[in-house]
Scaffold this active site. Sequence first.
Site, PDB file in Angstrom:
ATOM      1  N   ASP A   1       0.853  -1.180   0.000  1.00  0.00           N
ATOM      2  CA  ASP A   1       0.000   0.000   0.000  1.00  0.00           C
ATOM      3  C   ASP A   1       0.894   1.236   0.000  1.00  0.00           C
ATOM      4  O   ASP A   1       2.105   1.142  -0.152  1.00  0.00           O
ATOM      5  CB  ASP A   1      -0.959   0.002   1.187  1.00  0.00           C
ATOM      6  CG  ASP A   1      -0.248  -0.078   2.516  1.00  0.00           C
ATOM      7  OD1 ASP A   1       0.997   0.013   2.532  1.00  0.00           O
ATOM      8  OD2 ASP A   1      -0.919  -0.223   3.552  1.00  0.00           O
TER       9      ASP A   1
ATOM     10  N   HIS B   1       6.934   0.101  -5.013  1.00  0.00           N
ATOM     11  CA  HIS B   1       6.814  -0.695  -3.784  1.00  0.00           C
ATOM     12  C   HIS B   1       8.197  -0.998  -3.198  1.00  0.00           C
ATOM     13  O   HIS B   1       9.157  -1.236  -3.933  1.00  0.00           O
ATOM     14  CB  HIS B   1       6.096  -2.008  -4.076  1.00  0.00           C
ATOM     15  CG  HIS B   1       5.911  -2.854  -2.863  1.00  0.00           C
ATOM     16  ND1 HIS B   1       5.088  -2.501  -1.804  1.00  0.00           N
ATOM     17  CD2 HIS B   1       6.463  -4.045  -2.521  1.00  0.00           C
ATOM     18  CE1 HIS B   1       5.127  -3.428  -0.881  1.00  0.00           C
ATOM     19  NE2 HIS B   1       5.965  -4.381  -1.283  1.00  0.00           N
TER      20      HIS B   1
ATOM     21  N   CYS C   1       4.204   1.541   2.389  1.00  0.00           N
ATOM     22  CA  CYS C   1       5.199   0.471   2.406  1.00  0.00           C
ATOM     23  C   CYS C   1       6.584   1.009   2.821  1.00  0.00           C
ATOM     24  O   CYS C   1       7.313   0.353   3.575  1.00  0.00           O
ATOM     25  CB  CYS C   1       5.271  -0.223   1.056  1.00  0.00           C
ATOM     26  SG  CYS C   1       5.655   0.899  -0.321  1.00  0.00           S
TER      27      CYS C   1
END
Length: 1107
Positions: A42, A148, A45
């Site tokens: 999300d 990410h 992170c």
Amino acid sequence: MEAAVGAPDGVDQGGVGPLEDETPMDAYLRKLGLYRKLVAKDGSCLFRAVAEQVLHSQSRHVEVRMACIRYLRENREKFEAFIEGSFEEYLKRLENPQEWVGQVEISALSLMYRKDFVIYQEPNVSPSHVTENNFPEKVLLCFSNGNHYDIVYPITYKDSSAMCQSLLYELLYEKVFKTDVSKIMMGLEASEVAEESNSEISDSEDDSCKSKSTAATDVNGFKPSGSENPKNNGNSADLPLSRKVLKSLNPAVYRNVEYEIWLKSKQAQQKRDYSIAAGLQYEVGDKCHQVRLDHNGKLSNADIHGVHSENGLVLSEELGKKHTPKNLKPPPPESWNTVSGKKMKKPNSGQNFHSDTDYRGPKNLNKPIKAPSALPPRLQHPSSGVRQHAFSSHSTGSQSQKSSSEHKNLSRMPSQITRKPDRERAEDFDHVSRESYYFGLSPEERREKQAIEESRLLYEIQNRDEQAFPALSSSSVSQSPSQNSNACVPRKSSHARDRKGSMRRADAEERKDKDSLRGHTHVDKKPEPSTLEISDDKCTRVSSPSKSKKECPSPVEQKPAEHIPLSNPAPLLVSPEVHLTPAVPSLPATVPAWPSEPTTFGPTGVPAQIPILSVTQTTGPDAAVSQAHLTPSPVPVSIQAVNQPLMPLPQTMSLYQDPLYPGFPCSEKGDRAIAPPYSLCQTGEDLPKDKNILRFFFNLGVKAYSCPMWAPHSYLYPLHQAYMAACRMYPKVPVPVYPQNTWFQEAPPAQSESDCPCTDAHYSLHPEASVNGQMPQAEMGPPAFASPLVIPPSQVSEGHGQLSYQPELESENPGQLLHAEYEESLSGKNMYPQQSFGPNPFLGPVPIAPPFFPHVWYGYPFQGFVENPVMRQNIVLPPDDKGELDLPLENLDLSKECDSVSAVDEFPDARVEGAHSLSAASVSSKHEGRVEQSSQTRKADIDLASGSSAVEGKGHPPTQILNREREPGSAEPEPKRTIQSLKEKPEKVKDPKTAADVVSPGANSVDRLQRPKEESSEDENEVSNILRSGRSKQFYNQTYGSRKYKSDWGSSGRGGYQHVRGEESWKGQPNRSRDEGYQYHRHVRGRPYRGDRRRSGMGDGHRGQHT
């Protein structure tokens, strides 16, 4: 941002691509002695990873985020330069836990916690030291999927964390839950422990396996019932603790608890989404076509009796039992039985959709059934709707069937249609079709698409293309096979009345308008009564004439192959009611609010009957008649003419995109082509072979016919100007070399007007005969095709085939043709070719087309007849024809010298009617070549003078006339129409009295027609002024010696002197004249002739018309 739910983990975390790229990253890290710990995918992170490595807990990620925001605000001068936009707004957005972060936040966190960041991005590639602050401690991260971050630990962290985790869970269950964990672990078989250990190899594999299982079993949101895989979920009957607890108790297995918690919450959200989607897609009572109830793969029909978050309860019709199926397999699209009249539903993208009436069936068989279509309006079949050819009139409750081709078109359309409440399902389906066309677009894209669509439709309306306004409306066909455009006509069949029901008139009109703008239908064969079939090649079979109330009477029958003489066509046999209230099937109910033409309009130059090979829609006050056989039928009143605007509409498209660009025909090589001759063969064998030329003149003809109120010059001239501008801007573009004739090609000299080279021509042409020296009056109706044909100079010089001027043709169809003498050779006159448009000695000053064109505008390319007063000033006799005049002296054209005396004497009515009738009568007498006898003395003198000169033979015209015409030909730089006779020298005039009668009476007659009576009391003053200007008495005696007194003039107008003045002494100083001397024709007062023929070839007669 977030990866798709249930997608393989490799796609989410692989820095460069799919799953196979993720495995090399883990292998590369293991090779380096590192371990990647997955972090929740999300917006937090990065903060989760930093919170765990700095604060040793991922749950404190919000605290880390807020500390970073504060640090950025306090050190604004360090980071503001790296932020786009407002810095405060950026910090405000960072407060959202789902907001993704990047390099700026990493730099701030490095300075906050005094740790450098080392990031692994690709396998077998050295890591990046993104912060080089020389801090001893490092934060290791793995960057993947473009946004990410995962945590990278030494591989020893995994082993030590697994041992610590097992000790923690053992203390929890033994001290808190009072469970003997040692006995449970000893009771497990070694294989089960090994399986638990192997199942932990990678958290990504667990996620990927879960996703694959979901994709295989959870069809349409329904999960398989029972515990098919008990090892993945909950407690087993053989195990006292859950698999997750056993995994946590195993010292050899490390369990990523934080990631598992996030994954579980994610799956719970997915279940809620499925429940919402299932509620939108299914409801209790819906019918499932194919349900898999057992493992043998058999499909059966069932009704849904319950909709739940995981599994749905259905009732099988074949088994008569309720089941909770493992999945619902959608039926193939070809077997769908779509019931019209209901709204479609919009499930999640990628899922197949069903109509709710497919499951529940028709509730009310008597309700009107409307035509659904999943295609947008621009892709719909012109008559997309319910197929009504397969049902009988008695089976009113049966559903209409659709062909497989239509189902295939339906299946190609993505499922993007939502389900509406029942109270909205009675609305017309057209709205959903239009909305589906713009589905998934942002408001800006939707507005842009609508603007483009409206611009295209406006362009179609302006050009009045046949594609934009079909001959038959398809929406009226889709409603009922016998529905007529007139509401007063009764319906013939019972099923049409049943289907009529509650059809809304406004929606039907809207569909008519939409279809008539988009569709184009053709009739391909003779229809059968009460039968309507719509084929896939967009050809419709229209209802037979028996459906109409009455037929419009057709004119006199003729054979199709018969030649149609068009010299005297009859007016169109269309009643006035058709013009006032046309009942055309494709005419929309609400026509655009443009000023329409008068009711007496009609296409100019169109014959009364034309053999039509296809079904022709003829308009009538009550109904439309379809004639499928080959019979001559009256020309239909075009819809374009009904709504034809009086003024040109604005240009919406670029000039370079116009189908008529560059305003002249071009060959296949791009060179300018000469305009081809007329096509006279009915088979079309004499049409141009070059498709570019054919396309240009086809588009030009369509536009000229569709917009009869516009002169072609109004839209060809801007295109030509744009082309010339492009040639100037881009020097590499070759400038076209214009031929001699810039508008029309000279017809072959062997071809005359009365002889057609083709035997099967559409029409035959013959010159109109004169009766008693007069041309017959033009008929009150559309002019004949014979009138506007261009006659080359070769035919004019031979004295036959000259056409009479018709005033109606000029008023109705201005600007269609050029004059016959337009083809003067440009050689020797100019080094550069003349433009086909714009200022030149032929057309005069031509401005860019204004919004309104008057009927008399000198820039128009008016038809080229010398009797046309508007074009007299531009007419020039070609130099090659000047030496070959063989016409008698009294039949000289008005444009060369003056009005014919014979015409004035023989037609006294012309003095009242003006120059038009006079010109027509004069030319007709010239064509016949007859010298009419007259009782007046002046006419007799002319006959005597002309008789002696005409005997000399062809090629030797009278010396007086030829000398007057040849001498100024070489002195003038530009071809101009002037009074050439004034330049001759006195010694060349053998008989001054006769020569004066040749020149003066025509001008005198014109003067007598228009000029009022005036006194000549100023004669002495004028003569004294002449003497003071340096003239000799001999000049005065020569000029005025034989003047007549006022009582002998014989006319009430300002006649003048009947004799030619000498030119030698009149010239005066050499610099006094533009053409080596004045050419003014002096009158009683000695003033210059008001109608200077160098500038206005129309004379006083034309000036009198317009005053």
